[in-house]
Design a protein around this motif. Structure first.
Motif, mmCIF file in Angstrom:
data_model
loop_
_atom_site.group_PDB
_atom_site.id
_atom_site.type_symbol
_atom_site.label_atom_id
_atom_site.label_comp_id
_atom_site.label_asym_id
_atom_site.label_seq_id
_atom_site.Cartn_x
_atom_site.Cartn_y
_atom_site.Cartn_z
ATOM 1 N N UNK A 272 57.141 -14.041 21.104
ATOM 2 C CA UNK A 272 56.550 -12.734 20.828
ATOM 3 C C UNK A 272 57.219 -11.642 21.662
ATOM 4 N N UNK A 273 57.446 -11.922 22.935
ATOM 5 C CA UNK A 273 58.066 -10.921 23.810
ATOM 6 C C UNK A 273 59.475 -10.589 23.335
ATOM 7 N N UNK A 274 60.298 -11.613 23.088
ATOM 8 C CA UNK A 274 61.676 -11.364 22.666
ATOM 9 C C UNK A 274 61.728 -10.749 21.272
ATOM 10 N N UNK A 275 60.848 -11.195 20.373
ATOM 11 C CA UNK A 275 60.829 -10.635 19.024
ATOM 12 C C UNK A 275 60.409 -9.170 19.048
ATOM 13 N N UNK A 276 59.432 -8.851 19.898
ATOM 14 C CA UNK A 276 58.969 -7.468 20.016
ATOM 15 C C UNK A 276 60.065 -6.566 20.574
ATOM 16 N N UNK A 277 60.747 -7.036 21.603
ATOM 17 C CA UNK A 277 61.833 -6.243 22.178
ATOM 18 C C UNK A 277 62.987 -6.079 21.188
ATOM 19 N N UNK A 278 63.261 -7.120 20.410
ATOM 20 C CA UNK A 278 64.324 -7.036 19.401
ATOM 21 C C UNK A 278 63.989 -6.002 18.333
ATOM 22 N N UNK A 279 62.745 -6.021 17.861
ATOM 23 C CA UNK A 279 62.318 -5.029 16.865
ATOM 24 C C UNK A 279 62.357 -3.629 17.464
ATOM 25 N N UNK A 280 61.999 -3.503 18.738
ATOM 26 C CA UNK A 280 62.046 -2.189 19.395
ATOM 27 C C UNK A 280 63.464 -1.655 19.451
ATOM 28 N N UNK A 281 64.436 -2.532 19.727
ATOM 29 C CA UNK A 281 65.843 -2.111 19.752
ATOM 30 C C UNK A 281 66.284 -1.649 18.371
ATOM 31 N N UNK A 282 65.889 -2.389 17.332
ATOM 32 C CA UNK A 282 66.236 -1.994 15.969
ATOM 33 C C UNK A 282 65.630 -0.643 15.604
#
Length: 607
Positions: A272-282
């Motif tokens: 969840x943490x890595x997926x959330x940060x990845x979506x934030x970068x996008x």
């Protein structure tokens, strides 16, 4: 090579530490007393939760194991409180990016400066996340006190803070993306809040249902539930796994789901943490692309040229047909040109599409019996889907109604309407009729879902039916009358208040608070009344939906099969009685609003 490194260092320096927007906002807004009181309130809530839970029931006879258990429970509730506050406070700080530049008319000046797109986006994002991260770090000493008694590890603390911080970053990135792609209005802020709230509530609700549980996950001895498939995509579900409140399956147990999916299921909080940060970068990258492009309003593009060919006829005139106005033009204007405007229409179409897909998928699972979808499980899922759809209908109806009159006041069209022969009764009735008509397409979807299952059971004659045909009629009429309730609530605050934002927040707040309180109180009465409880369930919105669609929860399996006829008669009788009673109350509310309309409008106008 040294020249390139110097330029890169300078670019990074002015991108983050010396970003002009970041420096200006942090230096200016940090001195405001409002932020001081927000920090004080945030820490006061955390301290109160930790203090009360630690001291409640404590005694000198408690062993170290008891203290460790109490500290673990205290940390769990404090982490839940922190995440809930982050879900609320992060939008409070970041949603200002949607309207601040537009309200102050400074965005066009901002893009005319030498600042790059990345500086504009990163500065706007970090300047608003700064206050959220400071709040998060300010609560760290409070959480560390729970480690004194044991039961809480450093890993628990950091995982909890990582989930809360990642959620705040995603919220900020989403707000900045909305503001860059299309500078929004104050109604956009409410839609932003509403979208976050609906996502958190709906996904968490679905995560607690047995149909979403992972079979390979062990049953938690604390909560008596299994981990949901949705845990890697929801902050509270991921936090429950991070705090060992819900057990995640072992990697070897879920290896059959694939090389990527097994890590999603085995480590949901980390994913969840890595997926959330990845979506934030996008989202941040998308914002950088649109930072200046969103201001090119009215400029001719290839797309506008192509669409222009279809908009005009050969003689150059518009080909759109004239509208057919209803007998009540106020109702037509509210239903067609305001409540069903383009931006809101997209949201409605999305809700309708999701409802149709949910019903079709559920029917396919029921027909094929996949994953144990018998009549009982299908009925439970159908009740959950219709409950979510109905909650969205009520929120949309209240949100739209709360702006129905305030928009007229803010745009000064109310003064024009009052100079026409339109009476207050004609105006209020037109608003009410138009608002209810605008949500009828959303009500049709759950009604059709019930009809599909009802007719399927009539044709196949199963031993246990999912739904009866008359249930669709009962649910449909109750949803219409409760939607009228929500519209009257919104119109009430729209009449009393001068500003749209205040009217919308008050109306939706009262709607949520009253419905939660009434449901908790009335549901206790309904569950203890057996067949009579089925008739009483139609008195409140969500007891009506849950009991009429799935009444099996009030009875034992054998008793439910024996009393099918009595249950159907009680449901029909109770629905008709309460529909009539609610219609009388709505009409009385409407008459009271008509009587006070002129006085309130004159008072607000200073006449």
């Amino acid at each position: 090579m040294s020249n390139i490194a110097a330029k890169l260092t300078s670019w990074l320096w002015y991108l983050v530490p010396a970003n002009p927007i970041l420096v200006r906002v942090v230096n200016g807004m940090s001195r405001r007393s409002r932020h001081l009181w927000l920090r004080f309130g945030y820490l006061s809530i955390l301290v109160a939760v930790v203090t009360v839970l630690l001291l409640n029931g404590s005694s000198t006879n408690m062993s170290l194991a008891d203290f460790a258990k109490r500290a673990s429970q205290t940390f769990m509730w404090a982490s839940m409180t922190q995440l809930a506050l982050m879900c609320f406070l992060a939008p409070v700080f970041t949603a200002g990016a949607i309207t601040q530049e537009k309200d102050s008319q400074t965005y066009n000046i901002l893009i005319s400066t030498p600042l790059t797109n990345a500086q504009i986006v990163i500065g706007s994002l970090l300047s608003r996340l700064y206050f959220v991260i400071v709040l998060l770090l300010a609560g760290l000493p409070v959480f560390l006190t729970t480690m004194i008694y044991g039961g809480v590890t450093t890993g628990h603390v950091f995982r909890s803070f990582a989930i809360a911080g990642a959620t705040a970053i995603l919220t900020g990135s989403l707000a900045i993306t909305i503001s860059m792609i299309k500078i929004g209005t104050r109604r956009t802020i409410f839609s932003f809040f509403l979208g976050i709230a609906i996502y958190l509530l709906c996904i968490y609700f679905l995560g607690g249902m047995k149909g979403t549980w992972i079979p390979e996950a062990p049953l938690s001895p604390v909560t008596n539930v299994r981990m949901s498939w949705l845990a890697p995509f929801h902050p509270f579900l991921a936090l429950e796994v991070a705090l060992n409140r819900v057990q995640a399956p072992d990697v070897a147990a879920v290896a059959e789901y694939g090389p990527v999916a097994k890590y999603f299921l085995a480590y949901p909080s980390t994913v969840y943490v890595f997926l959330t940060l990845f979506v934030s970068v996008l989202l941040t990258g998308l914002s950088v692309l649109y930072a200046r492009r969103c201001t090119k309003i009215g400029e001719t593009t290839l797309f506008s040229k192509l669409t222009g060919l279809f908009r005009k006829a050969k003689n150059g005139k518009l080909t759109r047909k004239p509208h057919t106005v209803w007998a009540n033009p106020v109702a037509w204007r509210e239903a067609v040109t305001r409540a069903s405007a383009a931006s809101r229409g997209i949201g409605r179409y999305l809700v309708v599409l999701c409802g149709v897909l949910g019903a079709v998928v559920l029917l396919v699972y029921y027909i094929n019996g996949w994953r144990g979808f018998n009549a009982g499980a299908t009925r439970e899922w159908l009740a959950a889907i219709i409950t979510i759809e109905f909650a969205i209908v009520l929120i949309i109806a209240t949100n739209t109604a709360a702006s129905a009159l305030t928009k007229e006041k803010e745009s000064k069209t109310m003064d024009i309407m009052l100079t026409t022969p339109l009476t207050s009764g004609y105006l209020i009735w037109g608003k009410l009729r138009g608002l209810v008509s605008s949500v009828v397409p959303l009500i049709v979807i759950p009604v059709l879902s019930l009809l599909i299952f009802g007719f399927w059971d009539l044709v196949t004659h199963p031993t246990e039916k999912v739904a009866h045909v008359e249930t669709a009629l009962e649910v449909g009429l109750l949803m219409v009358i409760f939607s009228a309730y929500a519209c009257m609530l919104g119109l009430h605050f729209s009449l009393k208040q001068r500003k749209t934002v205040r009217a919308v927040l008050l109306a939706v707040g009262v709607l949520l608070g009253v419905n939660v309180g009434v449901y908790l109180f009335w549901n206790m009465i309904v569950t203890e009344a057996s067949v009579f409880g089925v008739a009483l369930s139609s008195a409140t919105p969500f007891t009506a939906i849950s009991v009429l669609v799935d009444p099996s929860g009030l009875f034992d399996p054998a008793e439910f099969a024996q009393k099918t006829i009595a249950i159907r008669v009680a449901a029909l009788t109770g629905s008709l009685i309460f529909i009539a009673l609610h219609a009388i109350v709505v009409f009385s509310w409407y008459k009271a609003m008509v009587r006070s309309f002129d006085m309130i409008i004159r008072k607000q106008s200073g006449l």
